[in-house]
Design an enzyme around this catalytic site. Structure first.
Site, PDB file in Angstrom:
ATOM      1  N   SER A 142     -15.417   4.863 -28.788  1.00 33.82           N
ATOM      2  CA  SER A 142     -14.200   5.490 -29.075  1.00 33.82           C
ATOM      3  C   SER A 142     -13.172   4.742 -29.250  1.00 33.82           C
ATOM      4  O   SER A 142     -13.195   3.600 -28.590  1.00 33.82           O
ATOM      5  CB  SER A 142     -13.846   6.816 -28.126  1.00 33.82           C
ATOM      6  OG  SER A 142     -12.633   7.228 -28.355  1.00 33.82           O
ATOM      7  N   TYR A 155     -12.988  10.260 -19.333  1.00 31.16           N
ATOM      8  CA  TYR A 155     -13.638   9.758 -20.563  1.00 31.16           C
ATOM      9  C   TYR A 155     -13.253   8.281 -20.923  1.00 31.16           C
ATOM     10  O   TYR A 155     -14.041   7.434 -21.457  1.00 31.16           O
ATOM     11  CB  TYR A 155     -13.000  10.806 -21.824  1.00 31.16           C
ATOM     12  CG  TYR A 155     -13.419  10.760 -22.971  1.00 31.16           C
ATOM     13  CD1 TYR A 155     -14.746  11.360 -23.507  1.00 31.16           C
ATOM     14  CD2 TYR A 155     -12.941   9.981 -24.047  1.00 31.16           C
ATOM     15  CE1 TYR A 155     -15.375  11.218 -24.820  1.00 31.16           C
ATOM     16  CE2 TYR A 155     -13.234  10.000 -25.393  1.00 31.16           C
ATOM     17  CZ  TYR A 155     -14.226  10.634 -25.783  1.00 31.16           C
ATOM     18  OH  TYR A 155     -14.658  10.440 -27.212  1.00 31.16           O
TER      19      TYR A 155
END
Length: 260
Positions: A142, A155
């Protein structure tokens, strides 16, 4: 077609980014194992691929369960004789400030993203090392592999850690013709992102429109979401790349949100 005679296993592939990659790979000639916690949804994806003329199989897989991962890899190898591409894509999200984040929620996010990636890596490498042709490991990172955002600590930590895992695979796997790379998307309108919009709006005390405009897309060059097709294209390029000139790298597709 760029992936003729290749086999691929993709986790979290019943929907979102995983499904888009599975469908693209199948169109490029690969046989695709669609692995997901939701077997019914995985079977629906397999049906869609089959209807379009591709070949796929569904695997029920909890990526945090070592036995389930091992069994899934074994099942596809038994059916198709090998494993050329493995993609650790399964992921979840939990929105909370660090001071209010429970250890249970921390561990759940880390387990799916990082432990799941390790378990797939371990099983895939043992198969790929037995193959003269080697293989390709891809990790769904990401922009949060590069940057941090509030309310997403587990995350962000997990996505950063995937860079280290990938680079270790690239170093160790080179002698066995195994490459590894990380795909780092910006915000893609998947169910995972759609759930974050109201959660962040509530946590930040702003409107959902403001979350999209002023949080998610604020630093892009054009105010646009990255698309499923964008990420599937990157995944195809990395899987089809012909040599170890491209290994241990992270490829960012984020409309300029993060530039490296």
């Amino acid at each position: 077609m760029q992936l003729i005679d290749k086999t691929a296993l993709i986790t979290g592939a019943a929907g979102g980014i995983g499904r888009a990659i599975a469908e693209r790979y199948a169109r490029e000639g690969a046989r695709v194992a669609v692995a997901d916690l939701d077997l019914t949804a995985a079977e629906a994806t397999v049906q869609q691929i089959g209807d379009a003329g591709g070949e796929a199989m569904a695997l029920a897989m909890d990526v945090t369960d070592e036995a389930a991962v091992e069994a899934g890899v074994a099942a596809m190898v038994e059916r198709w004789g090998g494993l050329d591409i493995a993609i650790a894509n399964a992921g979840i999200q939990h929105i909370a400030p660090l001071h209010a984040l429970s250890f249970t929620d921390w561990r759940k996010v880390m387990s799916v993203h990082l432990d799941g990636a390790f378990l797939l890596t371990s099983a895939a490498l043992r198969q790929m090392y037995r193959q003269e042709r080697g293989g390709c490991l891809l990790y769904m990172g990401s922009v949060h592999s590069k940057l941090a955002s509030p309310l997403k600590a587990p995350y962000v930590a997990a996505k950063h850690a995937l860079l280290g895992l990938c680079r270790s695979v690239a170093k160790e796997g080179a002698a066995h013709r195994v490459r590894a790379n990380v795909i780092c998307p910006g915000f893609v309108r998947t169910p995972l992102v759609d759930r974050q919009i109201p959660e962040q709006a509530e946590a930040l005390g702003i409107s959902e429109e403001a979350v999209i405009r002023d949080v998610m897309l604020k630093d892009t060059v054009d105010g646009e979401f990255t698309t499923l097709e964008d990420i599937a294209e990157v995944a195809l390029h990395l899987a089809a790349f012909p040599s170890a000139a491209l290994t241990g790298q992270s490829v960012v597709a984020s409309h300029g949100w993060y530039m490296q």
